[in-house]
Scaffold this motif. Structure first.
Motif, PDB file in Angstrom:
ATOM      1  N   THR A 362       0.972  -0.999  -0.148  1.00  0.00           N
ATOM      2  CA  THR A 362      -0.068  -0.020   0.147  1.00  0.00           C
ATOM      3  C   THR A 362       1.026   1.395  -0.060  1.00  0.00           C
ATOM      4  N   THR A 363       2.078   1.083   0.431  1.00  0.00           N
ATOM      5  CA  THR A 363       3.259   2.413   0.018  1.00  0.00           C
ATOM      6  C   THR A 363       3.419   2.349  -0.781  1.00  0.00           C
ATOM      7  N   ALA A 364       3.563   1.656  -2.206  1.00  0.00           N
ATOM      8  CA  ALA A 364       3.142   1.823  -3.664  1.00  0.00           C
ATOM      9  C   ALA A 364       2.073   2.474  -4.103  1.00  0.00           C
ATOM     10  N   SER A 365       2.837   3.234  -5.339  1.00  0.00           N
ATOM     11  CA  SER A 365       1.398   4.363  -5.791  1.00  0.00           C
ATOM     12  C   SER A 365       1.496   3.261  -7.460  1.00  0.00           C
ATOM     13  N   PRO A 366       0.246   4.485  -8.334  1.00  0.00           N
ATOM     14  CA  PRO A 366       0.199   3.639  -9.658  1.00  0.00           C
ATOM     15  C   PRO A 366       1.463   4.450 -10.399  1.00  0.00           C
ATOM     16  N   HIS A 367       2.514   5.718  -9.328  1.00  0.00           N
ATOM     17  CA  HIS A 367       3.338   5.521 -10.473  1.00  0.00           C
ATOM     18  C   HIS A 367       4.720   5.691 -10.201  1.00  0.00           C
ATOM     19  N   ASP A 368       4.683   4.432  -8.764  1.00  0.00           N
ATOM     20  CA  ASP A 368       6.082   4.493  -8.442  1.00  0.00           C
ATOM     21  C   ASP A 368       5.786   3.315  -7.497  1.00  0.00           C
ATOM     22  N   SER A 369       6.520   2.469  -8.328  1.00  0.00           N
ATOM     23  CA  SER A 369       5.883   0.523  -8.232  1.00  0.00           C
ATOM     24  C   SER A 369       7.363   0.155  -7.387  1.00  0.00           C
ATOM     25  N   ARG A 370       8.112   0.974  -6.793  1.00  0.00           N
ATOM     26  CA  ARG A 370       9.480   0.422  -6.017  1.00  0.00           C
ATOM     27  C   ARG A 370       9.143  -0.241  -4.372  1.00  0.00           C
ATOM     28  N   PRO A 371       8.353   0.213  -4.587  1.00  0.00           N
ATOM     29  CA  PRO A 371       8.193  -0.205  -2.809  1.00  0.00           C
ATOM     30  C   PRO A 371       7.975  -2.104  -2.588  1.00  0.00           C
ATOM     31  N   ILE A 372       6.986  -1.947  -3.867  1.00  0.00           N
ATOM     32  CA  ILE A 372       6.883  -3.618  -4.176  1.00  0.00           C
ATOM     33  C   ILE A 372       8.533  -4.546  -4.495  1.00  0.00           C
ATOM     34  N   VAL A 373       9.024  -3.586  -5.150  1.00  0.00           N
ATOM     35  CA  VAL A 373      10.460  -4.695  -5.517  1.00  0.00           C
ATOM     36  C   VAL A 373      11.276  -4.198  -3.968  1.00  0.00           C
ATOM     37  N   VAL A 374      11.050  -3.152  -3.414  1.00  0.00           N
ATOM     38  CA  VAL A 374      12.135  -3.570  -2.198  1.00  0.00           C
ATOM     39  C   VAL A 374      11.491  -4.736  -1.233  1.00  0.00           C
ATOM     40  N   ILE A 375      10.143  -4.604  -1.308  1.00  0.00           N
ATOM     41  CA  ILE A 375       9.656  -6.000  -0.566  1.00  0.00           C
ATOM     42  C   ILE A 375       9.929  -7.542  -1.171  1.00  0.00           C
ATOM     43  N   LEU A 376       9.888  -7.855  -1.824  1.00  0.00           N
ATOM     44  CA  LEU A 376      10.498  -8.909  -3.068  1.00  0.00           C
ATOM     45  C   LEU A 376      11.766  -9.367  -2.053  1.00  0.00           C
ATOM     46  N   ALA A 377      12.619  -8.144  -2.632  1.00  0.00           N
ATOM     47  CA  ALA A 377      14.584  -8.120  -2.000  1.00  0.00           C
ATOM     48  C   ALA A 377      14.406  -8.787  -1.005  1.00  0.00           C
ATOM     49  N   LEU A 378      13.713  -7.875   0.071  1.00  0.00           N
ATOM     50  CA  LEU A 378      14.267  -7.573   1.244  1.00  0.00           C
ATOM     51  C   LEU A 378      13.799  -9.023   1.722  1.00  0.00           C
ATOM     52  N   THR A 379      12.255  -9.532   1.456  1.00  0.00           N
ATOM     53  CA  THR A 379      11.167 -10.885   2.124  1.00  0.00           C
ATOM     54  C   THR A 379      12.129 -11.874   1.924  1.00  0.00           C
ATOM     55  N   ALA A 380      13.317 -12.110   0.610  1.00  0.00           N
ATOM     56  CA  ALA A 380      13.737 -12.687   0.400  1.00  0.00           C
ATOM     57  C   ALA A 380      15.615 -12.885   0.950  1.00  0.00           C
ATOM     58  N   ALA A 381      15.950 -11.768   1.329  1.00  0.00           N
ATOM     59  CA  ALA A 381      17.240 -11.559   1.905  1.00  0.00           C
ATOM     60  C   ALA A 381      16.924 -11.843   3.782  1.00  0.00           C
ATOM     61  N   ALA A 382      15.218 -11.361   4.131  1.00  0.00           N
ATOM     62  CA  ALA A 382      15.299 -11.749   5.106  1.00  0.00           C
ATOM     63  C   ALA A 382      15.498 -13.227   5.478  1.00  0.00           C
ATOM     64  N   GLY A 383      14.736 -14.113   4.801  1.00  0.00           N
ATOM     65  CA  GLY A 383      14.482 -15.675   4.535  1.00  0.00           C
ATOM     66  C   GLY A 383      16.256 -16.221   4.749  1.00  0.00           C
ATOM     67  N   LEU A 384      16.997 -16.038   3.638  1.00  0.00           N
ATOM     68  CA  LEU A 384      18.419 -16.322   3.497  1.00  0.00           C
ATOM     69  C   LEU A 384      19.176 -16.122   5.003  1.00  0.00           C
ATOM     70  N   VAL A 385      18.859 -14.685   5.756  1.00  0.00           N
ATOM     71  CA  VAL A 385      19.175 -14.953   6.917  1.00  0.00           C
ATOM     72  C   VAL A 385      19.153 -15.352   7.855  1.00  0.00           C
ATOM     73  N   ILE A 386      17.836 -15.856   7.874  1.00  0.00           N
ATOM     74  CA  ILE A 386      17.657 -16.710   8.700  1.00  0.00           C
ATOM     75  C   ILE A 386      17.723 -18.010   8.994  1.00  0.00           C
ATOM     76  N   LEU A 387      17.935 -18.612   7.410  1.00  0.00           N
ATOM     77  CA  LEU A 387      18.318 -19.931   7.737  1.00  0.00           C
ATOM     78  C   LEU A 387      20.302 -20.055   8.049  1.00  0.00           C
ATOM     79  N   LEU A 388      21.067 -18.956   7.213  1.00  0.00           N
ATOM     80  CA  LEU A 388      22.381 -18.781   7.961  1.00  0.00           C
ATOM     81  C   LEU A 388      22.395 -18.773   9.268  1.00  0.00           C
ATOM     82  N   LEU A 389      21.849 -18.346   9.680  1.00  0.00           N
ATOM     83  CA  LEU A 389      21.822 -17.727  11.292  1.00  0.00           C
ATOM     84  C   LEU A 389      21.565 -19.841  12.206  1.00  0.00           C
ATOM     85  N   GLY A 390      20.494 -19.661  11.238  1.00  0.00           N
ATOM     86  CA  GLY A 390      19.947 -20.964  12.375  1.00  0.00           C
ATOM     87  C   GLY A 390      20.034 -22.291  11.822  1.00  0.00           C
ATOM     88  N   ARG A 391      20.988 -22.513  10.795  1.00  0.00           N
ATOM     89  CA  ARG A 391      21.272 -23.562   9.689  1.00  0.00           C
ATOM     90  C   ARG A 391      21.879 -24.461  11.101  1.00  0.00           C
TER      91      ARG A 391
END
Length: 438
Positions: A362-391
């Motif tokens: 909802t922080t995105a706008s019709p003229h700025d979809s970058r927040p969507i891309v930011v969420i995609l990148a950060l969630t994947a990175a968060a998953g990798l950090v959790i895996l590396l820390l708990g593996r």
């Protein structure tokens, strides 16, 4: 157990039940702009109707399991599908966006029973040696739904408007409800010994989530899987607002990218013959992070064209198709007696985390979809950090539980077995086996 002549009917009906929620999620996506115009809100606000449905699905994971065992399969199905039908008619008549969001949540709470019950009834009607084969057939229904739902919805919306799309959805589910009520036999005897008390259930869930192996792979997998939720909720904004594609063109794009996710899940079957599930999960999650980073870097630098965006999303979703079944298998691998509760909690984590994160678009706008891309990148990175820390802790716990064999083959076997099932099925099957109290 159904006779050979009735097998096709039972499998077809279970397949229809399994796609109730996928159609409810995808069918009206081409109407984002029409909804935004009618309600006078940004198209990003319309994405909350998707997030509300995801939240309802997440909560339903931990509710319907014991109900289906306590009261039999049909009574909860009849009640849940009735709620879905009524709330669908309510969505068609919604006077504003807030009412639509609330009704979508209610619709999900009703529709969730179809997905949970369809997997449970495979166990009711078919012997154990046929279960994987039947579940694989159900997966074909689930796999086709993201290809068909936006296209069918787009045709209805173009001809009659978005409200009729919800009416059509209500009509189809009402027909499924009639078939269930009149023609589907009860496959499970109600069991009054199943506990519905929240206390014992919560204690068991807490014990499961404290297990290092479950915590590591369930949470890492959930953050990886959150990218799919963000994509589904944000893709209309990204493509129809950002690139100006039509509703029909968007339906084709959605179908194309769905092939990436489905293809990844099928490629996973082949790759598991050559490497362990743990190694495959790490490599595919790393590839997902890399794709997200490239996508984010280009977006911050000025953005990609439509073709490059499609390629990056195809790769990103394909990686999720690999990470999801492996994370699921690794997370519930340590559990035997309480595998049902572990599966339900896994589904709750995947759907709940994905639903909450997807509201961020909802922080995105019709003229700025970058927040969507930011969420995609950060969630994947968060998953990798959790895996590396708990593996390391996850591996140590597996060695402790199986001192005579390495943990890696155990995990591979678990994931390989689950890979024959729909990814959603492994999150919902058999919850209430573990809620029985002696």
């Amino acid at each position: 157990m159904p006779t050979p002549r009735s097998n096709l009917f039972v499998i077809s009906l279970l397949g229809a039940l399994s796609v109730v929620s996928p159609f409810a999620i995808d069918m009206y996506l081409p109407a984002y702009q029409e909804l935004a115009t009618e309600f006078g809100v940004p198209s990003t606000t319309i994405s909350l109707t998707i997030s509300a449905y995801f939240i309802g699905l997440a909560l339903g994971q931990v509710v319907y399991g014991p109900l289906l065992d306590r009261f039999g399969r049909k009574p909860p199905l009849v009640v849940g599908l009735s709620v879905f039908v009524l709330s669908s008619f309510g969505c068609a008549a919604a006077p504003d966006i807030n009412v639509l969001i609330a009704l979508r949540f209610l619709q999900a709470l009703g529709g969730c029973v179809a997905q949970v019950a369809s997997v449970a009834m495979v166990r009711d009607f078919f012997p154990a040696d046929q279960a994987a084969r039947v579940l694989s057939r159900l997966f074909l229904f689930i796999a086709v739904s993201p290809l068909l739902a936006p296209s069918v919805g787009g045709l209805i919306i173009a001809a009659f408007g978005w409200r009729i799309a919800f009416v059509a959805l209500a009509g189809v589910v009402a027909a499924i409800l009639a078939l269930v009520y009149f023609l589907l036999p009860e496959g499970h005897t109600p069991d009054p010994d199943i506990s519905l008390r929240p206390g014992p259930i919560l204690v068991e869930y807490l014990a499961i989530i404290r297990h290092p192996r479950f915590a590591t792979y369930a949470l890492a997998g959930a953050f990886s899987f959150a990218g799919l939720f963000t994509y589904v909720a944000g893709s209309p904004v990204l493509f129809m607002d950002g690139f100006g594609v039509t509703g029909r063109e968007y339906s084709l794009i959605f179908a194309l990218l769905a092939v990436g996710f489905i293809g990844g899940s099928q490629l996973n079957v082949v790759l598991l013959r050559r490497t362990s599930s743990e190694t495959l999960f790490l490599r595919s999650l790393s590839a997902q992070v890399a794709a997200g980073a490239v996508f984010l870097a280009g977006s911050l630098a000025g953005g990609y064209g439509l073709e490059a965006t499609l390629v990056l999303l195809f790769v990103f979703l394909g990686c999720i198709g690999i990470t999801n079944p492996n994370a699921s298998g690794l997370a519930i691998g340590p559990f035997s007696k309480n595998a049902g509760s572990a599966s339900a909690l896994l589904g709750f984590c995947q759907l709940g985390i994905g639903a909450v994160i997807s509201t961020g678009i909802t922080t995105a706008s019709p003229h700025d979809s970058r927040p969507i891309v930011v969420i995609l990148a950060l969630t994947a990175a968060a998953g990798l950090v959790i895996l590396l820390l708990g593996r390391k802790r996850a591996h140590a716990s597996a060695v402790t539980e199986h001192p005579t064999q390495s943990a890696q083959p155990t995990a591979e076997t678990d994931s390989g077995a689950l890979d024959e099932q729909p990814s959603d099925a492994c999150c919902t099957a058999g919850h209430s086996d573990a809620t029985r109290r002696e």
